[in-house]
Design a protein around this motif. Structure first.
Motif, PDB file in Angstrom:
ATOM      1  N   GLY A  73       0.848  -1.187   0.000  1.00  0.00           N
ATOM      2  CA  GLY A  73       0.000   0.000   0.000  1.00  0.00           C
ATOM      3  C   GLY A  73       0.884   1.239   0.000  1.00  0.00           C
ATOM      4  O   GLY A  73       1.879   1.283   0.720  1.00  0.00           O
TER       5      GLY A  73
ATOM      6  N   GLU B 115       1.180   5.617  -0.013  1.00  0.00           N
ATOM      7  CA  GLU B 115       0.567   6.924   0.175  1.00  0.00           C
ATOM      8  C   GLU B 115       1.651   8.006   0.141  1.00  0.00           C
ATOM      9  O   GLU B 115       2.771   7.789   0.619  1.00  0.00           O
ATOM     10  CB  GLU B 115      -0.186   6.974   1.512  1.00  0.00           C
ATOM     11  CG  GLU B 115      -0.723   8.330   1.919  1.00  0.00           C
ATOM     12  CD  GLU B 115      -1.756   8.945   0.967  1.00  0.00           C
ATOM     13  OE1 GLU B 115      -1.719   8.649  -0.242  1.00  0.00           O
ATOM     14  OE2 GLU B 115      -2.585   9.738   1.436  1.00  0.00           O
TER      15      GLU B 115
ATOM     16  N   GLU C 177      -3.952   0.586   5.211  1.00  0.00           N
ATOM     17  CA  GLU C 177      -5.314   0.288   4.755  1.00  0.00           C
ATOM     18  C   GLU C 177      -5.337  -0.064   3.265  1.00  0.00           C
ATOM     19  O   GLU C 177      -6.082  -0.947   2.840  1.00  0.00           O
ATOM     20  CB  GLU C 177      -6.219   1.491   5.037  1.00  0.00           C
ATOM     21  CG  GLU C 177      -6.508   1.675   6.531  1.00  0.00           C
ATOM     22  CD  GLU C 177      -7.228   2.990   6.829  1.00  0.00           C
ATOM     23  OE1 GLU C 177      -7.306   3.842   5.904  1.00  0.00           O
ATOM     24  OE2 GLU C 177      -7.696   3.156   7.972  1.00  0.00           O
ATOM     25  N   ARG C 178      -4.504   0.598   2.495  1.00  0.00           N
ATOM     26  CA  ARG C 178      -4.435   0.275   1.064  1.00  0.00           C
ATOM     27  C   ARG C 178      -3.808  -1.103   0.850  1.00  0.00           C
ATOM     28  O   ARG C 178      -4.225  -1.860  -0.040  1.00  0.00           O
ATOM     29  CB  ARG C 178      -3.651   1.363   0.325  1.00  0.00           C
ATOM     30  CG  ARG C 178      -4.423   2.664   0.242  1.00  0.00           C
ATOM     31  CD  ARG C 178      -3.642   3.775  -0.433  1.00  0.00           C
ATOM     32  NE  ARG C 178      -4.480   4.983  -0.521  1.00  0.00           N
ATOM     33  CZ  ARG C 178      -4.053   6.157  -0.952  1.00  0.00           C
ATOM     34  NH1 ARG C 178      -2.781   6.302  -1.347  1.00  0.00           N
ATOM     35  NH2 ARG C 178      -4.863   7.197  -0.998  1.00  0.00           N
TER      36      ARG C 178
ATOM     37  N   TYR D  40      -6.477  -3.591   1.576  1.00  0.00           N
ATOM     38  CA  TYR D  40      -7.395  -3.697   0.441  1.00  0.00           C
ATOM     39  C   TYR D  40      -6.803  -4.638  -0.623  1.00  0.00           C
ATOM     40  O   TYR D  40      -7.511  -5.486  -1.187  1.00  0.00           O
ATOM     41  CB  TYR D  40      -7.647  -2.317  -0.167  1.00  0.00           C
ATOM     42  CG  TYR D  40      -8.568  -2.359  -1.369  1.00  0.00           C
ATOM     43  CD1 TYR D  40      -9.949  -2.248  -1.212  1.00  0.00           C
ATOM     44  CD2 TYR D  40      -8.056  -2.501  -2.661  1.00  0.00           C
ATOM     45  CE1 TYR D  40     -10.792  -2.294  -2.309  1.00  0.00           C
ATOM     46  CE2 TYR D  40      -8.896  -2.550  -3.764  1.00  0.00           C
ATOM     47  CZ  TYR D  40     -10.263  -2.452  -3.579  1.00  0.00           C
ATOM     48  OH  TYR D  40     -11.098  -2.509  -4.668  1.00  0.00           O
TER      49      TYR D  40
ATOM     50  N   VAL E 142      -1.198  -1.066  -4.327  1.00  0.00           N
ATOM     51  CA  VAL E 142      -2.390  -0.217  -4.259  1.00  0.00           C
ATOM     52  C   VAL E 142      -1.940   1.183  -3.870  1.00  0.00           C
ATOM     53  O   VAL E 142      -1.339   1.364  -2.816  1.00  0.00           O
ATOM     54  CB  VAL E 142      -3.410  -0.772  -3.249  1.00  0.00           C
ATOM     55  CG1 VAL E 142      -4.660   0.113  -3.226  1.00  0.00           C
ATOM     56  CG2 VAL E 142      -3.774  -2.209  -3.580  1.00  0.00           C
TER      57      VAL E 142
ATOM     58  N   GLU F  20      -4.075   4.144  -4.413  1.00  0.00           N
ATOM     59  CA  GLU F  20      -5.173   5.099  -4.259  1.00  0.00           C
ATOM     60  C   GLU F  20      -6.336   4.389  -3.591  1.00  0.00           C
ATOM     61  O   GLU F  20      -6.448   3.167  -3.628  1.00  0.00           O
ATOM     62  CB  GLU F  20      -5.606   5.665  -5.614  1.00  0.00           C
ATOM     63  CG  GLU F  20      -6.051   4.614  -6.616  1.00  0.00           C
ATOM     64  CD  GLU F  20      -6.332   5.214  -7.988  1.00  0.00           C
ATOM     65  OE1 GLU F  20      -6.051   6.416  -8.161  1.00  0.00           O
ATOM     66  OE2 GLU F  20      -6.823   4.493  -8.876  1.00  0.00           O
ATOM     67  N   ASP F  21      -7.217   5.185  -2.972  1.00  0.00           N
ATOM     68  CA  ASP F  21      -8.361   4.611  -2.291  1.00  0.00           C
ATOM     69  C   ASP F  21      -9.369   4.096  -3.310  1.00  0.00           C
ATOM     70  O   ASP F  21      -9.587   4.711  -4.354  1.00  0.00           O
ATOM     71  CB  ASP F  21      -9.027   5.662  -1.383  1.00  0.00           C
ATOM     72  CG  ASP F  21      -8.110   6.051  -0.230  1.00  0.00           C
ATOM     73  OD1 ASP F  21      -7.334   5.198   0.207  1.00  0.00           O
ATOM     74  OD2 ASP F  21      -8.197   7.220   0.210  1.00  0.00           O
ATOM     75  N   LYS F  22      -9.940   2.921  -2.995  1.00  0.00           N
ATOM     76  CA  LYS F  22     -10.912   2.300  -3.904  1.00  0.00           C
ATOM     77  C   LYS F  22     -12.332   2.546  -3.428  1.00  0.00           C
ATOM     78  O   LYS F  22     -12.589   2.690  -2.268  1.00  0.00           O
ATOM     79  CB  LYS F  22     -10.637   0.794  -3.999  1.00  0.00           C
ATOM     80  CG  LYS F  22      -9.230   0.451  -4.441  1.00  0.00           C
ATOM     81  CD  LYS F  22      -8.954   0.877  -5.863  1.00  0.00           C
ATOM     82  CE  LYS F  22      -7.560   0.426  -6.298  1.00  0.00           C
ATOM     83  NZ  LYS F  22      -7.253   0.787  -7.694  1.00  0.00           N
TER      84      LYS F  22
END
Length: 356
Positions: free
Chosen positions: A318, A320, A338-339, A342, A352, A354-356
Motif C-alpha cells: 500500500g 501513500e 489500509e491500502r 485492500y 495499491v 489510491e483509495d478504492k
C-alpha cells in the motif's frame, strides 16, 4: 560477506544437491572401471545407481530431502554388499560404508528432531554391524571376479579417497553451520543490548528507529515530498507451516536483501512480523509507484533458497504520499496500511496507491 563465506553459505544450503551430484560422479567413475575390468553385475548395478541419483536430483529440485537421504544410505549400503560379494574385501569397497557415516549424521540432524534422532544412532549401529558381517563373512572367501593387483589398488585408493573426502567435507559443513549459529546468536544478543533501534533478525530499522526519521519531514516548514509504502508478505504463515520457522526467517532475510538492493537511498523498517514499511524521501507518487512495482516483481520472481528448497513468495504493497493534513507519522502509515489491506482482500501480490 566475503568469498569464503559466500561459498560456504552456498554449500551448506545446497549440500544435499551437491552430495547427489558427487555420488553421480562416483558411480560414473566406478562404471568406467567395471566396464574396463568386465565385471558385468557391477556395471549393471552402477547404471541403476546413476538412475537413482538422477531421479534424486529431481527430488532435490522440489525440496524432497528425506527420500533423497534414505536413497543415498540404501544405495551405498546395497552397493557395498554386492561389490564385496563380486570383487572381494581386498578391493576396499567397504570404505563406502564409512563414507556415509558423516552423511547420516549431518543430514540426519537437520531432518530428524527430538526423540526421532534415535534413528540416526540406529543407522550408525546398523552401518557398523554390516561392516563386521561383511568382514567376517568374506575374509576367507574367494571373490566371483578376481581383479588384477593394479585394479585392486586403484579401487582401494579411490574408495579411501571418497571416505576421507566425505569425512572432511561434512565435518567442515557441520562446524561452519554450528559456528554460524553461534555468531548469529551473539549478534542478536549484541543487537538487543546495544542497538534497540534495529530489528534483530533482518537488521532493518524497527519502529523506534524509523518514526524519528519521518517526524522531521512532517514538522519542517519547507515543503517536503515523500511517500510511505506499507508492505506485507503474502501467506507468510503458510511458509512457516510448510517449511518451518527457520525457513521463514530466511525468507525475511532474503526479502530484506532484495529491498535494500531495489530501494537504495530509502529507509526501511520491519514494522512487525512480516510487515515492512519504507520511507521514500524525495519521491513523488509516480516515481514511487515505478520503484515499488520493480521491487514487487523482483520478490515474485527470485525465490529464497533454503537447504536446496526454492521458496517463492509475493508481497502486497500500500502506498501513500505525504500531504499537509497528516500531522503525525502514524497517520500516513495507517493510510498505506489500509491500502495494503485492500490489496490483500482483492487478490494479493499487488501495489495499491489510491483509495478504492
Amino acid at each position: 560477506m566475503n568469498t569464503y563465506q559466500k561459498i560456504m553459505h552456498f554449500l551448506v544450503h545446497n549440500s544435499i544437491l551437491f552430495t547427489v551430484i558427487i555420488m553421480c560422479l562416483v558411480h560414473v567413475t566406478l562404471l568406467a572401471i567395471f566396464l574396463f575390468t568386465g565385471v558385468q553385475p557391477l556395471v549393471q548395478f552402477n547404471i541403476l545407481s546413476l538412475i537413482v541419483y538422477v531421479f534424486s536430483i529431481l527430488l532435490c529440485k522440489y525440496g524432497k530431502i528425506m527420500p533423497v537421504y534414505v536413497s543415498i544410505i540404501l544405495e551405498v549400503t546395497v552397493y557395498t554388499i554386492i561389490s564385496t560379494h563380486y570383487i572381494g574385501l581386498r578391493c576396499g569397497t567397504y570404505c563406502f560404508l564409512f563414507s556415509i557415516v558423516p552423511i547420516i549424521i549431518f543430514f540426519g540432524c537437520f531432518l530428524l528432531k527430538g526423540a526421532k534422532r534415535w534413528i540416526i544412532v540406529f543407522m550408525l549401529v546398523l552401518n557398523f554391524s554390516i561392516f563386521i558381517l561383511l568382514y567376517v563373512g568374506y575374509v576367507e572367501v574367494e571373490p566371483v571376479y578376481l581383479l588384477t593387483p593394479s585394479m585392486r589398488l586403484l579401487l582401494v585408493i579411490f574408495s579411501s579417497f571418497i571416505m576421507v573426502f566425505s569425512t572432511i567435507f561434512y565435518n567442515t559443513m557441520y562446524i561452519y553451520s554450528s559456528e554460524l549459529d553461534v555468531k548469529n546468536l551473539e549478534l542478536r544478543n549484541q543487537k538487543l543490548s546495544a542497538d534497540a533501534k534495529e530489528d534483530v533478525l533482518t537488521t532493518l530499522l524497527n519502529r523506534r528507529g524509523f518514526l524519528p526519521l519521518v517526524e522531521p519531514l512532517m514538522s519542517s516548514d519547507e515543503s517536503k515530498q515523500f511517500c510511505v509504502a506499507f508492505c506485507d508478505i503474502d501467506d507468510f504463515k503458510r511458509v512457516n507451516d510448510s517449511y518451518g520457522h527457520d525457513a521463514g526467517d530466511e525468507v525475511l532475510r532474503h526479502i530484506t536483501r532484495l529491498m535494500r538492493k531495489e530501494m537504495q537511498g530509502c529507509n526501511i523498517c520491519r514494522w512487525g512480523g512480516e510487515e515492512i514499511v519504507i520511507l521514500m524521501n524525495d519521491f513523488n507518487m509516480d516515481a514511487a509507484r515505478e520503484k515499488l512495482e520493480n521491487l514487487r516483481k523482483s520478490i515474485e520472481t527470485i525465490p529464497t533458497v533454503f537447504y536446496n528448497k526454492q521458496i517463492f513468495v509475493t508481497i502486497t504493497i500500500g502506498l501513500e504520499k505525504y500531504a499537509n493534513n497528516y500531522k503525525i507519522p502514524e497517520e500516513i502509515i495507517k493510510v498505506a496500511d489500509e491500502r495494503m489491506y485492500y490489496g490483500k482482500q482483492h487478490g494479493k501480490n499487488m501495489l495499491v496507491f489510491e483509495d478504492k
